[in-house]
Design a protein around this motif. Structure first.
Motif, PDB file in Angstrom:
ATOM      1  N   PHE A  92       0.829  -1.201   0.000  1.00 15.68           N
ATOM      2  CA  PHE A  92       0.000   0.000   0.000  1.00 15.68           C
ATOM      3  C   PHE A  92       0.870   1.261   0.000  1.00 15.68           C
ATOM      4  O   PHE A  92       0.582   2.219  -0.736  1.00 15.68           O
ATOM      5  CB  PHE A  92      -0.912  -0.001   1.224  1.00 15.68           C
ATOM      6  N   MET A  93       1.910   1.275   0.802  1.00 15.34           N
ATOM      7  CA  MET A  93       2.739   2.468   0.951  1.00 15.34           C
ATOM      8  C   MET A  93       3.486   2.838  -0.323  1.00 15.34           C
ATOM      9  O   MET A  93       3.666   4.016  -0.625  1.00 15.34           O
ATOM     10  CB  MET A  93       3.737   2.272   2.089  1.00 15.34           C
ATOM     11  N   TYR A  94       3.918   1.837  -1.094  1.00 10.16           N
ATOM     12  CA  TYR A  94       4.817   2.111  -2.214  1.00 10.16           C
ATOM     13  C   TYR A  94       4.185   1.934  -3.584  1.00 10.16           C
ATOM     14  O   TYR A  94       4.803   2.263  -4.595  1.00 10.16           O
ATOM     15  CB  TYR A  94       6.071   1.231  -2.102  1.00 10.16           C
ATOM     16  N   SER A  95       2.948   1.450  -3.650  1.00 13.43           N
ATOM     17  CA  SER A  95       2.292   1.287  -4.945  1.00 13.43           C
ATOM     18  C   SER A  95       1.686   2.604  -5.411  1.00 13.43           C
ATOM     19  O   SER A  95       1.475   3.532  -4.625  1.00 13.43           O
ATOM     20  CB  SER A  95       1.184   0.227  -4.856  1.00 13.43           C
ATOM     21  N   SER A  96       1.385   2.664  -6.681  1.00 17.39           N
ATOM     22  CA  SER A  96       0.708   3.828  -7.237  1.00 17.39           C
ATOM     23  C   SER A  96      -0.632   4.023  -6.548  1.00 17.39           C
ATOM     24  O   SER A  96      -1.346   3.045  -6.275  1.00 17.39           O
ATOM     25  CB  SER A  96       0.493   3.621  -8.740  1.00 17.39           C
ATOM     26  N   PRO A  97      -1.021   5.285  -6.225  1.00 17.44           N
ATOM     27  CA  PRO A  97      -2.312   5.536  -5.567  1.00 17.44           C
ATOM     28  C   PRO A  97      -3.493   4.939  -6.314  1.00 17.44           C
ATOM     29  O   PRO A  97      -4.513   4.591  -5.707  1.00 17.44           O
ATOM     30  CB  PRO A  97      -2.389   7.059  -5.533  1.00 17.44           C
ATOM     31  N   ALA A 407       7.051  -2.686  -6.284  1.00 15.52           N
ATOM     32  CA  ALA A 407       6.324  -1.434  -6.068  1.00 15.52           C
ATOM     33  C   ALA A 407       7.227  -0.347  -5.511  1.00 15.52           C
ATOM     34  O   ALA A 407       7.065   0.837  -5.847  1.00 15.52           O
ATOM     35  CB  ALA A 407       5.149  -1.673  -5.110  1.00 15.52           C
ATOM     36  N   ARG A 408       8.193  -0.739  -4.696  1.00 17.44           N
ATOM     37  CA  ARG A 408       9.112   0.240  -4.112  1.00 17.44           C
ATOM     38  C   ARG A 408       9.826   1.040  -5.196  1.00 17.44           C
ATOM     39  O   ARG A 408      10.071   2.251  -5.039  1.00 17.44           O
ATOM     40  CB  ARG A 408      10.126  -0.475  -3.224  1.00 17.44           C
ATOM     41  N   SER A 426      20.778  -1.353  -3.834  1.00 20.60           N
ATOM     42  CA  SER A 426      19.381  -1.740  -3.625  1.00 20.60           C
ATOM     43  C   SER A 426      18.682  -2.115  -4.922  1.00 20.60           C
ATOM     44  O   SER A 426      18.012  -3.154  -5.014  1.00 20.60           O
ATOM     45  CB  SER A 426      18.611  -0.606  -2.945  1.00 20.60           C
ATOM     46  N   GLY A 427      18.812  -1.263  -5.935  1.00 23.33           N
ATOM     47  CA  GLY A 427      18.140  -1.494  -7.204  1.00 23.33           C
ATOM     48  C   GLY A 427      18.579  -2.791  -7.880  1.00 23.33           C
ATOM     49  O   GLY A 427      17.733  -3.627  -8.238  1.00 23.33           O
ATOM     50  N   PRO A 428      19.887  -2.990  -8.084  1.00 15.84           N
ATOM     51  CA  PRO A 428      20.339  -4.239  -8.722  1.00 15.84           C
ATOM     52  C   PRO A 428      19.944  -5.494  -7.941  1.00 15.84           C
ATOM     53  O   PRO A 428      19.518  -6.485  -8.535  1.00 15.84           O
ATOM     54  CB  PRO A 428      21.869  -4.071  -8.760  1.00 15.84           C
ATOM     55  N   VAL A 429      20.064  -5.458  -6.611  1.00 21.60           N
ATOM     56  CA  VAL A 429      19.708  -6.623  -5.804  1.00 21.60           C
ATOM     57  C   VAL A 429      18.208  -6.910  -5.921  1.00 21.60           C
ATOM     58  O   VAL A 429      17.791  -8.071  -6.097  1.00 21.60           O
ATOM     59  CB  VAL A 429      20.095  -6.409  -4.325  1.00 21.60           C
ATOM     60  N   ALA A 430      17.397  -5.869  -5.841  1.00 21.33           N
ATOM     61  CA  ALA A 430      15.944  -6.045  -5.949  1.00 21.33           C
ATOM     62  C   ALA A 430      15.556  -6.561  -7.334  1.00 21.33           C
ATOM     63  O   ALA A 430      14.628  -7.368  -7.465  1.00 21.33           O
ATOM     64  CB  ALA A 430      15.229  -4.737  -5.654  1.00 21.33           C
TER      65      ALA A 430
END
Length: 509
Positions: A92-97, A407-408, A426-430
């Motif tokens: 909820f926190m990181y997805s598009s509204p 979503a983040r 963070s980005g490459p690992v995710a």
């Protein structure tokens, strides 16, 4: 560093649990759920047929690399926002509204039923293990019926419902015992099997690390990917410490510590167990799989230790399975409590209650155990049906992990790192973690052999798909009109106080 209560209040929730879990005890709960030796004992069917020794050793190692990437991505989220809602809260926190309410709702339901199916799967495995000991003790003359297995399964669930309803402090202290027993079982197996295995069953390093034997019917390359199911089944529940985060001290650092330490140690110990097995199991893989004992691990132990030694060792396998199922039920109940706190589950007003004596959500514990018992009824429909429940738990986990991680980065919302963060990595690992999870979700839905008949089909896609469809129908028919996402339970005056303090602090700057 702000207090745990302040961090939780900033996420919108008031403190309701007692924070009695230390960092080590939180690690213990996660490590107990993984339960390396007993988990490997339950999933050798997913490594031996798909390449034999090579898949058992190198398939485990390759899968572990990707699994650690998943743990890193989840740890970052857990350090940033440690709340029992975990995955659906982050979604909820990181997805598009535009999509956040529906996605949060969906992940909440999938995560809840996924955990309950995990409870059902582990307790059913424990019931099978108990009756396997009876088979060993009778020299193979006793073969349990489905009804007998289900009866033992229900008894296990009832006992776990009782234990999972204990006070947080008691549950936390039990984790120390669980860790010690799991470590003891690991050392016992890597010492006892090499010492007792007859010479004719010992394998050289060339066979153990280089022999590939595909018994699955799939092409060799795909069979190797199928062997990744073994570490996936074993090293999981990365979000377990998150669901217990509201009961942990210094949650923003304790949660990532528990996730990463349990995952890394689990991968290492599991690698060692697999090496031990391939060096001491002989070369007749077909006889191991087709043994009347019914369990490849029990067969290997029997060949090395004999009847008495196997039964003695199998008792400890049963004990550690029992512990893992209890901890899974605890985690499932906390997820159900968090989701009912946000009003999303049917009977939320009944589920969102704390037992005044134990300080734990006993209503949620009992409901989760009851639903697990209902899922266990699928065992009467055959091995394919109950197998779908086992696979469902893993598939649901990966769907729920992948969504907030993606979503983040794609939801367009700001992310505030916690004390544990990977910075530019963070980005490459995710990305690596997300691609692997999506790929393995597809693999999880394949049947165990190509060209299956009806009784050999993998019905996990039906069960998981049915869960998603039913949750979606419920949302669009009803939920969209009243579900607003995570609610705020902190007292208004506390919110106002924090706001005024924050305003004055900014003014002073």
């Amino acid at each position: 560093m702000p207090s745990d209560e302040t961090v939780l209040a900033d996420l919108g929730y008031r403190q309701e649990f007692k924070r009695d879990f230390s960092r080590f005890e939180l690690f213990g709960l996660s490590f107990s759920i993984m339960g390396i030796v007993q988990s490997i004992a339950s999933i050798l069917f997913y490594s031996i047929p798909y390449g034999g020794p090579v898949s058992m050793v190198w398939g485990w190692l390759a899968g572990s690399v990707f699994i650690i990437c998943i743990a890193l991505a989840i740890s970052e989220l857990g350090s940033s926002a440690p709340t029992s809602g975990g995955l659906y809260y982050w979604t909820f926190m990181y997805s598009s509204p535009r999509y956040r309410k529906f996605l949060s709702w969906l992940i909440g339901y999938v995560n809840t039923i996924g955990y309950i199916s995990g409870v059902a799967g582990v307790d059913y495995s424990c019931a099978v293990a108990i009756l396997t000991a009876a088979t060993l003790g009778s020299d193979g003359t006793y073969e349990p019926t489905t009804a007998q297995i289900y009866g033992v399964f229900c008894a296990l669930l009832a006992s776990h419902a009782l234990l999972a309803s204990l006070a947080t402090k008691v549950i936390a202290r039990l984790q120390i015992v669980y860790v010690l027993l799991n470590i003891a079982v690991f050392f016992a197996i890597v010492i006892a099997i090499p010492a007792a295995t007859p010479v004719e069953l010992k394998n050289d390093a060339k066979y153990a690390f280089g022999h590939f034997e595909n018994l699955s019917g799939y092409p060799d390359g795909f069979a190797f990917f199928m062997s990744f199911l073994a570490p996936l089944w074993t090293i999981g529940g990365f979000d377990t410490p998150v669901h217990i985060s509201e009961e942990a001290k210094n949650a923003r650092t304790a949660v990532p510590f528990a996730i990463m330490s349990a995952t890394t140690l689990g991968c290492i110990l599991g690698f060692a167990v697999n090496i031990c097995l391939v060096l001491n199991m002989g070369t007749d893989l077909v006889s191991i799989i087709a043994s009347p004992i019914g369990q490849p691990m029990a067969t290997i132990l029997f060949n090395s230790l004999g009847t008495r030694g196997t039964i003695a060792f199998w008792v400890f396998i049963i004990m550690t399975l029992y512990m893992a199922a209890m901890d899974l039920l605890i985690s499932a109940s906390r997820q159900a409590f968090a989701f009912s706190r946000d009003g999303a589950l049917p009977l939320s007003s009944f589920l969102y209650r704390m037992n005044s004596y134990t300080g734990t959500p006993t209503n949620c514990v009992c409901i989760c155990a009851f639903i697990a018992a209902m899922l266990g009824l699928l065992s009467f429909a055959g091995s394919a049906a109950i197998g779908a429940i086992f696979t469902m738990g893993i598939a649901c986990q990966y769907i729920c992990y992948c969504t907030p991680v993606v979503a983040r980065f794609l939801g367009g919302q700001s992310f505030t790192p916690g004390p544990f963060n990977l910075g530019r990595a963070s980005g490459p690992v995710a990305s690596v973690a997300s691609v692997f999870m999506i790929f393995m979700i597809v693999v999880l839905f394949f049947p165990t052999t190509p060209g299956p008949v009806a009784q050999d089909m993998n019905y996990s896609s039906v069960v998981v798909g049915g869960t998603i469809i039913l949750a979606s129908i419920y949302y669009f028919v009803s939920g969209q009109f009243w579900f607003t996402g995570p609610v705020t339970t902190v007292q208004d005056e506390c919110v106002e106080k924090r706001t005024s303090v924050g305003t004055s602090s900014q003014g002073s700057k």
